[in-house]
Motif scaffolding. Structure first.
Motif, mmCIF file in Angstrom:
data_model
loop_
_atom_site.group_PDB
_atom_site.id
_atom_site.type_symbol
_atom_site.label_atom_id
_atom_site.label_comp_id
_atom_site.label_asym_id
_atom_site.label_seq_id
_atom_site.Cartn_x
_atom_site.Cartn_y
_atom_site.Cartn_z
ATOM 1 N N GLU A 5 0.966 -1.183 0.382
ATOM 2 C CA GLU A 5 -0.391 -0.272 -0.495
ATOM 3 C C GLU A 5 0.880 1.014 0.223
ATOM 4 O OE1 GLU A 5 -3.108 0.308 3.259
ATOM 5 O OE2 GLU A 5 -4.025 -2.363 2.587
ATOM 6 N N ARG A 6 1.963 1.142 -0.006
ATOM 7 C CA ARG A 6 3.184 2.118 0.349
ATOM 8 C C ARG A 6 3.577 2.589 -1.264
ATOM 9 N NH1 ARG A 6 6.520 -1.319 3.773
ATOM 10 N NH2 ARG A 6 5.800 -1.449 5.592
ATOM 11 N N THR A 7 3.004 4.342 -0.927
ATOM 12 C CA THR A 7 3.361 4.555 -2.536
ATOM 13 C C THR A 7 4.887 5.929 -2.097
ATOM 14 O OG1 THR A 7 2.865 6.752 -1.622
ATOM 15 C CG2 THR A 7 0.882 5.215 -3.029
ATOM 16 N N ALA A 8 5.116 6.350 -3.225
ATOM 17 C CA ALA A 8 6.737 7.209 -3.353
ATOM 18 C C ALA A 8 6.542 8.208 -2.619
ATOM 19 C CB ALA A 8 7.058 7.720 -4.400
ATOM 20 N N SER A 9 4.859 8.409 -1.548
ATOM 21 C CA SER A 9 4.332 9.957 -1.343
ATOM 22 C C SER A 9 3.732 9.703 -0.219
ATOM 23 C CB SER A 9 4.001 11.020 -1.638
ATOM 24 O OG SER A 9 2.959 10.082 -1.921
ATOM 25 N N SER A 10 4.010 8.595 0.586
ATOM 26 C CA SER A 10 3.391 8.279 2.094
ATOM 27 C C SER A 10 4.692 8.103 2.845
ATOM 28 C CB SER A 10 2.771 6.256 1.221
ATOM 29 O OG SER A 10 4.345 5.976 1.298
ATOM 30 N N ALA A 11 4.074 7.912 4.060
ATOM 31 C CA ALA A 11 5.176 8.409 5.461
ATOM 32 C C ALA A 11 5.384 6.162 5.363
ATOM 33 C CB ALA A 11 3.753 9.028 6.481
ATOM 34 N N VAL A 12 7.078 7.402 5.540
ATOM 35 C CA VAL A 12 7.960 5.946 6.349
ATOM 36 C C VAL A 12 6.718 5.513 7.908
ATOM 37 C CG1 VAL A 12 9.906 5.326 6.929
ATOM 38 C CG2 VAL A 12 9.782 7.156 4.925
ATOM 39 N N GLY A 13 6.794 4.119 7.907
ATOM 40 C CA GLY A 13 6.510 3.972 8.945
ATOM 41 C C GLY A 13 7.930 3.637 10.132
ATOM 42 N N VAL A 14 7.878 4.359 10.933
ATOM 43 C CA VAL A 14 8.984 4.508 11.618
ATOM 44 C C VAL A 14 8.641 3.900 13.460
ATOM 45 C CG1 VAL A 14 10.460 6.223 13.416
ATOM 46 C CG2 VAL A 14 9.780 6.370 10.845
ATOM 47 N N ARG A 33 7.348 15.817 13.276
ATOM 48 C CA ARG A 33 5.902 14.754 13.570
ATOM 49 C C ARG A 33 5.537 15.302 11.928
ATOM 50 N NH1 ARG A 33 5.188 11.327 17.871
ATOM 51 N NH2 ARG A 33 7.132 11.293 18.206
ATOM 52 N N GLY A 34 4.611 14.519 11.615
ATOM 53 C CA GLY A 34 4.513 15.270 9.909
ATOM 54 C C GLY A 34 3.678 14.503 8.993
ATOM 55 N N ASP A 35 3.902 15.156 8.062
ATOM 56 C CA ASP A 35 3.704 13.835 6.664
ATOM 57 C C ASP A 35 4.866 12.980 5.983
ATOM 58 O OD1 ASP A 35 4.821 16.041 5.413
ATOM 59 O OD2 ASP A 35 3.411 16.578 4.130
ATOM 60 N N ARG A 36 5.618 12.451 6.952
ATOM 61 C CA ARG A 36 7.081 11.701 6.448
ATOM 62 C C ARG A 36 7.153 10.742 6.899
ATOM 63 N NH1 ARG A 36 8.908 17.354 5.069
ATOM 64 N NH2 ARG A 36 9.574 17.729 2.374
ATOM 65 N N PHE A 37 7.126 11.514 8.709
ATOM 66 C CA PHE A 37 6.929 10.370 9.003
ATOM 67 C C PHE A 37 5.839 9.691 9.770
ATOM 68 C CE2 PHE A 37 11.185 11.939 8.525
ATOM 69 C CZ PHE A 37 11.877 10.656 7.573
ATOM 70 N N GLU A 38 6.068 8.337 10.175
ATOM 71 C CA GLU A 38 4.403 7.774 11.592
ATOM 72 C C GLU A 38 4.799 7.085 12.302
ATOM 73 O OE1 GLU A 38 0.195 5.875 11.129
ATOM 74 O OE2 GLU A 38 1.948 5.521 9.039
ATOM 75 N N PHE A 39 5.349 7.730 13.480
ATOM 76 C CA PHE A 39 5.616 6.676 14.320
ATOM 77 C C PHE A 39 4.742 5.670 14.711
ATOM 78 C CE2 PHE A 39 5.740 6.504 19.301
ATOM 79 C CZ PHE A 39 7.863 5.201 19.338
ATOM 80 N N VAL A 40 5.422 4.344 14.677
ATOM 81 C CA VAL A 40 3.781 3.343 14.785
ATOM 82 C C VAL A 40 4.673 2.316 15.744
ATOM 83 C CG1 VAL A 40 3.662 3.591 12.339
ATOM 84 C CG2 VAL A 40 5.428 2.098 13.226
ATOM 85 N N ALA A 41 5.597 2.183 16.054
ATOM 86 C CA ALA A 41 5.704 0.920 17.172
ATOM 87 C C ALA A 41 7.291 1.347 17.964
ATOM 88 C CB ALA A 41 6.024 -0.899 17.126
ATOM 89 N N PHE A 42 6.988 0.100 19.539
ATOM 90 C CA PHE A 42 8.441 0.712 19.770
ATOM 91 C C PHE A 42 8.796 -0.710 20.451
ATOM 92 C CE2 PHE A 42 5.719 2.294 23.029
ATOM 93 C CZ PHE A 42 6.597 1.817 24.376
ATOM 94 N N ALA A 71 4.614 -2.905 9.101
ATOM 95 C CA ALA A 71 4.071 -1.711 9.219
ATOM 96 C C ALA A 71 5.227 -0.905 9.697
ATOM 97 C CB ALA A 71 3.797 -0.637 10.541
ATOM 98 N N VAL A 72 6.224 -2.100 9.744
ATOM 99 C CA VAL A 72 7.593 -1.060 9.784
ATOM 100 C C VAL A 72 8.844 -1.135 8.854
ATOM 101 C CG1 VAL A 72 9.775 -1.125 11.660
ATOM 102 C CG2 VAL A 72 7.335 -1.325 12.469
ATOM 103 N N GLU A 73 9.016 0.316 8.663
ATOM 104 C CA GLU A 73 10.176 0.596 7.836
ATOM 105 C C GLU A 73 11.221 0.604 7.921
ATOM 106 O OE1 GLU A 73 8.411 2.163 4.686
ATOM 107 O OE2 GLU A 73 6.799 3.011 5.439
ATOM 108 N N LEU A 74 11.634 2.066 8.933
ATOM 109 C CA LEU A 74 12.349 2.445 9.699
ATOM 110 C C LEU A 74 12.709 2.083 10.676
ATOM 111 C CD1 LEU A 74 14.944 4.199 9.146
ATOM 112 C CD2 LEU A 74 12.927 6.019 9.829
#
Length: 319
Positions: A5-14, A33-42, A71-74
């Motif tokens: 579901e990821r696209t070139a403009s989607s937020a990176v799951g962090v 915090r914004g539209d580039r990175f989304e904090f999803v897990a720790f 959901a985690v890319e980074l």
């Protein structure tokens, strides 16, 4: 977000490891915090005696389970420095990019392991290097590119340590704290491989604290670099002096001055410095060139370790 579901403009799951949001944020506090990175897990693996923390995102007591989260890319790597190599390598082996908090790893050998794992997998392993944004360094890089300089044969730099970002831990001597911050740009400007490193520290009386140091680099092709750092500002000295086969460069106050063939020219950095996180997003999504490459990080760490060893031995160290 699942990979399909990821696209070139989607937020990176962090995700972050070695942190406890709201209690020990660590590197997580640096994430914009914004539209580039989304904090999803720790995961708080590596930490001791932490509470429940902020559970608004997915929590994994087992870091290996976090690395299976689609959901985690980074992964932002924090926690005890001696654990960072393992935490980063596990993420890279799981196909995730990593950003590591300073210091990058406990040793240059550990950092090299992280670098090689990332390069082999075609993934990103990086760390924010604030010194890359120094106006004098950027002006010099602009001048060297405009003058079409292929090699710098000699380099002098004079810095007040109070103006430098400290990469080492509190309580360490000046060379341990800021040596890598100077050796990184020195190697970046000199370009040639270093053959020997020799360092000397200046202390305030017998057994007193370090108040300055000098590092001498001899290059394999015959060039040299000298860095003098002190707690005290040397009034009237430029921050940088560079010598090439046809010109001399000085830099201070955000400007680089060049004298070549009896002509003088002045350069400033072209445009604002590229933000670390914006560059990281472009590298993840579009394959942009990485601003803070792990090769540069490892080289600076190796030179720094050689400088510390030189002080301990009282003689030059071969790199």
């Amino acid at each position: 977000m699942p990979a399909e579901e990821r696209t070139a403009s989607s937020a990176v799951g962090v995700a972050a490891v070695g942190v406890s949001p709201g209690q020990q944020d660590g590197i997580l506090a640096e994430l914009p915090r914004g539209d580039r990175f989304e904090f999803v897990a720790f995961s708080d693996e590596g930490l001791e005696e932490v509470g429940v923390g902020d559970r608004e995102v997915s929590y994994y007591a087992d870091y290996n389970m976090l690395l299976h989260d689609p959901a985690v890319e980074l992964v932002l790597v924090d926690g005890p420095v001696e654990k960072r190599r393992d935490l980063a390598v596990r993420a890279l082996n799981a196909g995730r990019h990593v950003v590591i908090r300073q210091p990058f790893c406990e040793t240059a050998l550990d950092a090299e392991r992280v670098m090689k794992t990332a390069l082999r997998a075609g993934l990103i392993a990086t760390m924010d290097l604030p010194w890359r944004d120094d106006p004098d360094l950027r002006a010099l890089q602009t001048a060297l590119a405009a003058e079409n300089v292929e090699a710098v044969h000699g380099l002098l730099c004079f810095h007040c340590t109070e103006d430098l970002p400290h990469a080492g831990e509190a309580g360490q001597g000046l060379l341990a704290q800021v040596g890598a911050v100077l050796l990184g740009p020195m190697h970046l400007l000199l370009k040639d491989d270093v053959k020997h490193v020799q360092a000397h520290v200046q202390v305030a009386g017998a057994g007193g604290p370090e108040i300055g140091f000098l590092i001498y680099l001899s290059l394999r092709q015959g060039g040299w670099g000298i860095s003098r750092a002190s707690r005290y500002t040397a009034v009237g000295l430029p921050r940088w002096v560079l010598y090439t086969s046809h010109a001399a460069f000085t830099a201070t106050g955000g400007k680089a001055h060049v004298v070549a063939n009896d002509e003088a020219r002045t350069y400033e950095a072209s445009g604002p410095a590229e933000d670390f996180w914006q560059n990281l997003y472009a590298a993840v999504r579009d394959g942009a060139e990485l601003k803070c490459h792990p090769v540069d990080i490892v080289r600076a760490m190796k030179l720094h370790e050689a400088a510390l060893e030189s002080v301990a031995l009282g003689e030059p160290v071969t790199v």
